[in-house]
Design a protein around this motif. Structure first.
Motif, PDB file in Angstrom:
ATOM      1  N   LEU A  86       0.816  -1.197   0.000  1.00 47.52           N
ATOM      2  CA  LEU A  86       0.000   0.000   0.000  1.00 47.52           C
ATOM      3  C   LEU A  86       0.859   1.260   0.000  1.00 47.52           C
ATOM      4  O   LEU A  86       0.495   2.277  -0.575  1.00 47.52           O
ATOM      5  CB  LEU A  86      -0.944  -0.022   1.203  1.00 47.52           C
ATOM      6  N   PHE A  87       2.027   1.217   0.656  1.00 46.59           N
ATOM      7  CA  PHE A  87       2.949   2.344   0.562  1.00 46.59           C
ATOM      8  C   PHE A  87       3.365   2.532  -0.889  1.00 46.59           C
ATOM      9  O   PHE A  87       3.497   3.652  -1.374  1.00 46.59           O
ATOM     10  CB  PHE A  87       4.179   2.105   1.441  1.00 46.59           C
ATOM     11  N   ASP A 133      -3.911   6.443   7.173  1.00 45.11           N
ATOM     12  CA  ASP A 133      -4.864   5.326   7.148  1.00 45.11           C
ATOM     13  C   ASP A 133      -5.053   4.783   5.733  1.00 45.11           C
ATOM     14  O   ASP A 133      -5.320   3.595   5.546  1.00 45.11           O
ATOM     15  CB  ASP A 133      -6.230   5.772   7.681  1.00 45.11           C
ATOM     16  N   LEU A 134      -4.933   5.673   4.742  1.00 43.92           N
ATOM     17  CA  LEU A 134      -5.129   5.248   3.358  1.00 43.92           C
ATOM     18  C   LEU A 134      -4.071   4.243   2.913  1.00 43.92           C
ATOM     19  O   LEU A 134      -4.282   3.501   1.956  1.00 43.92           O
ATOM     20  CB  LEU A 134      -5.084   6.460   2.416  1.00 43.92           C
ATOM     21  N   LYS A 135      -2.953   4.212   3.627  1.00 42.14           N
ATOM     22  CA  LYS A 135      -1.819   3.397   3.201  1.00 42.14           C
ATOM     23  C   LYS A 135      -1.963   1.925   3.569  1.00 42.14           C
ATOM     24  O   LYS A 135      -1.217   1.091   3.078  1.00 42.14           O
ATOM     25  CB  LYS A 135      -0.527   3.955   3.803  1.00 42.14           C
ATOM     26  N   THR A 181      -9.867  13.086   2.230  1.00 41.24           N
ATOM     27  CA  THR A 181     -10.762  12.105   2.839  1.00 41.24           C
ATOM     28  C   THR A 181     -11.906  12.812   3.555  1.00 41.24           C
ATOM     29  O   THR A 181     -11.868  14.021   3.794  1.00 41.24           O
ATOM     30  CB  THR A 181     -10.012  11.223   3.843  1.00 41.24           C
ATOM     31  N   ARG A 182     -12.912  12.008   3.921  1.00 40.29           N
ATOM     32  CA  ARG A 182     -14.101  12.578   4.547  1.00 40.29           C
ATOM     33  C   ARG A 182     -14.872  11.464   5.249  1.00 40.29           C
ATOM     34  O   ARG A 182     -14.914  10.334   4.757  1.00 40.29           O
ATOM     35  CB  ARG A 182     -14.969  13.217   3.461  1.00 40.29           C
ATOM     36  N   GLY A 236      -2.650  -3.614  -8.326  1.00 36.48           N
ATOM     37  CA  GLY A 236      -1.675  -2.545  -8.174  1.00 36.48           C
ATOM     38  C   GLY A 236      -1.800  -1.440  -9.201  1.00 36.48           C
ATOM     39  O   GLY A 236      -1.097  -0.430  -9.118  1.00 36.48           O
ATOM     40  N   GLU A 237      -2.707  -1.602 -10.173  1.00 35.28           N
ATOM     41  CA  GLU A 237      -2.867  -0.589 -11.217  1.00 35.28           C
ATOM     42  C   GLU A 237      -3.634   0.631 -10.715  1.00 35.28           C
ATOM     43  O   GLU A 237      -3.428   1.747 -11.194  1.00 35.28           O
ATOM     44  CB  GLU A 237      -3.588  -1.202 -12.418  1.00 35.28           C
ATOM     45  N   LEU A 238      -4.527   0.424  -9.748  1.00 38.03           N
ATOM     46  CA  LEU A 238      -5.294   1.537  -9.196  1.00 38.03           C
ATOM     47  C   LEU A 238      -4.493   2.237  -8.103  1.00 38.03           C
ATOM     48  O   LEU A 238      -3.747   1.601  -7.359  1.00 38.03           O
ATOM     49  CB  LEU A 238      -6.619   1.032  -8.624  1.00 38.03           C
ATOM     50  N   ASP A 239      -4.675   3.543  -7.992  1.00 34.43           N
ATOM     51  CA  ASP A 239      -3.937   4.303  -6.989  1.00 34.43           C
ATOM     52  C   ASP A 239      -4.615   4.216  -5.622  1.00 34.43           C
ATOM     53  O   ASP A 239      -5.566   3.453  -5.424  1.00 34.43           O
ATOM     54  CB  ASP A 239      -3.754   5.756  -7.445  1.00 34.43           C
ATOM     55  N   VAL A 240      -4.154   5.004  -4.680  1.00 34.56           N
ATOM     56  CA  VAL A 240      -4.632   4.923  -3.307  1.00 34.56           C
ATOM     57  C   VAL A 240      -6.108   5.290  -3.176  1.00 34.56           C
ATOM     58  O   VAL A 240      -6.787   4.857  -2.241  1.00 34.56           O
ATOM     59  CB  VAL A 240      -3.757   5.818  -2.394  1.00 34.56           C
ATOM     60  N   CYS A 241      -6.640   6.081  -4.116  1.00 31.07           N
ATOM     61  CA  CYS A 241      -8.059   6.435  -4.087  1.00 31.07           C
ATOM     62  C   CYS A 241      -8.913   5.465  -4.897  1.00 31.07           C
ATOM     63  O   CYS A 241     -10.119   5.662  -5.036  1.00 31.07           O
ATOM     64  CB  CYS A 241      -8.263   7.856  -4.605  1.00 31.07           C
ATOM     65  N   ASN A 242      -8.282   4.421  -5.442  1.00 30.59           N
ATOM     66  CA  ASN A 242      -8.933   3.414  -6.287  1.00 30.59           C
ATOM     67  C   ASN A 242      -9.281   3.982  -7.663  1.00 30.59           C
ATOM     68  O   ASN A 242     -10.346   3.701  -8.223  1.00 30.59           O
ATOM     69  CB  ASN A 242     -10.182   2.819  -5.637  1.00 30.59           C
TER      70      ASN A 242
END
Length: 336
Positions: free
Chosen positions: A8-9, A137-139, A110-111, A211-217
């Protein structure tokens, strides 16, 4: 499959690299097509899906506003085990703003409320139920707050939250089954930053690699510059906003019901905590007169939350027997 912390990092690093690349390609955050075209795209996504009767779209002041009562015409609440003892009540005139000239930002936002809206007018949250996530937390996967893994969601990917409103936390599969244009190319929702949300695959039907999508999907898009996706693994759906939205506090939030004639949320209490071990046989039913009932079993005892519309607009007569209230029968009239 859940991504490990190190992975995730890596995803977060990829997100930063993606933003840098897009800033280089679009130094003025220019959108791939104009405001009018984007308005038409939002309207078409709702109309083509067959939801124009429940989700109205108007465009003004640089935003497409999707207005609804957040109450979908599919199965609700049934199948939940980790109930928070909230029941969905229509939220009339919920207005979801979609930016018509979206611009990528430099930091994910985030929200602890909706990040977007589905094409049927139902709000879309991130996958967690533990309050607003931090950037840290997103990581990594928030397993203890994962609403899917903790069985807080119904068979359609949603539940009722603190606002007594229905919303999705993962892929809205029942809504997608109802869509007249269901398929990989169909937009299933919009994030408040103006970027579209698609299903598990690319719009051309090709699969999305791990792994192609970023941290926000999300990932880059030829038409919209950027787009979000659902996924079979956490975070399942959009979990942060990659685009600019201005003040996050200005985004819509459904308030809890209030006692008729008063200013306190119904019952005067915060949302209940999912009971230890969960409940059994939770079902939600409704009849032609607007009477709705959520019934469930806990440790062999029957509990319920029921309401019927009163003569006062947007007000409802409630009768409940909940675990939170110790099994006592409570009644009252509560309003939006």
């Amino acid at each position: 499959m859940i991504l490990h912390k190190t992975e995730l990092f890596s995803v977060t690093a990829k997100a930063a690299a993606l933003i840098a690349l897009l800033l280089a390609l679009y130094p003025n955050f220019a959108f791939a097509h104009g405001e009018e075209d984007h308005c038409m795209a939002v309207k078409a996504s709702v109309a083509d899906a067959g939801f124009s009767d429940v989700a109205k779209v108007t465009c003004e002041d640089g935003k497409a506003i999707i207005t609804s009562d957040t109450y979908p015409a599919h199965t609700l609440m049934t199948g939940i085990v980790g109930t928070n003892e909230q029941v969905p009540v229509p939220a009339k005139d919920y207005a979801a703003p979609i930016l018509l000239e979206p611009a990528l930002g430099t930091t994910p936002q985030t929200r602890d409320a909706a990040l977007g809206v589905a094409v049927n007018g139902v709000p879309i949250y991130d996958y967690t139920g533990g309050g607003e996530m931090t950037l840290d937390d997103l990581k990594h996967h928030q397993a203890q707050h994962d609403t899917l893994q903790t069985k807080q969601l119904d068979v359609c990917g949603g539940h009722a939250g603190w606002g007594d409103d229905y919303h999705y936390h993962v892929k809205p599969n029942c809504m997608i089954e109802q869509m007249k244009n269901a398929g990989d190319a169909a937009i299933i929702g919009w994030a408040f930053d103006g970027f579209p949300i698609y299903g598990d695959n690319n719009p051309d039907g090709t699969p999305i690699a791990i792994g192609e999508l970023d941290v926000c999907n999300g990932k880059t898009d030829d038409t919209f510059i950027y787009r979000y996706h659902t996924s079979t693994q956490a975070p399942y759906i959009i979990q942060c906003l990659m685009g600019e939205v201005g003040d996050m506090d200005d985004l819509p939030r459904v308030s809890p019901l209030k006692a008729a004639g008063g200013w306190f949320s119904w019952g005067g209490k915060s949302a209940g905590v999912p009971p230890r071990g969960g409940v059994e046989n939770l079902t939600f039913t409704q009849d032609g007169n607007g009477r709705r009932s959520m019934d469930y079993i806990y440790q062999g005892e029957a509990y319920y939350m029921r309401y019927t519309p009163t003569r006062t607009p947007d007000c409802y007569a409630f009768e409940t027997r909940t675990i939170t209230d110790g099994g006592s029968v409570e009644t009252g009239e509560y309003c939006r």
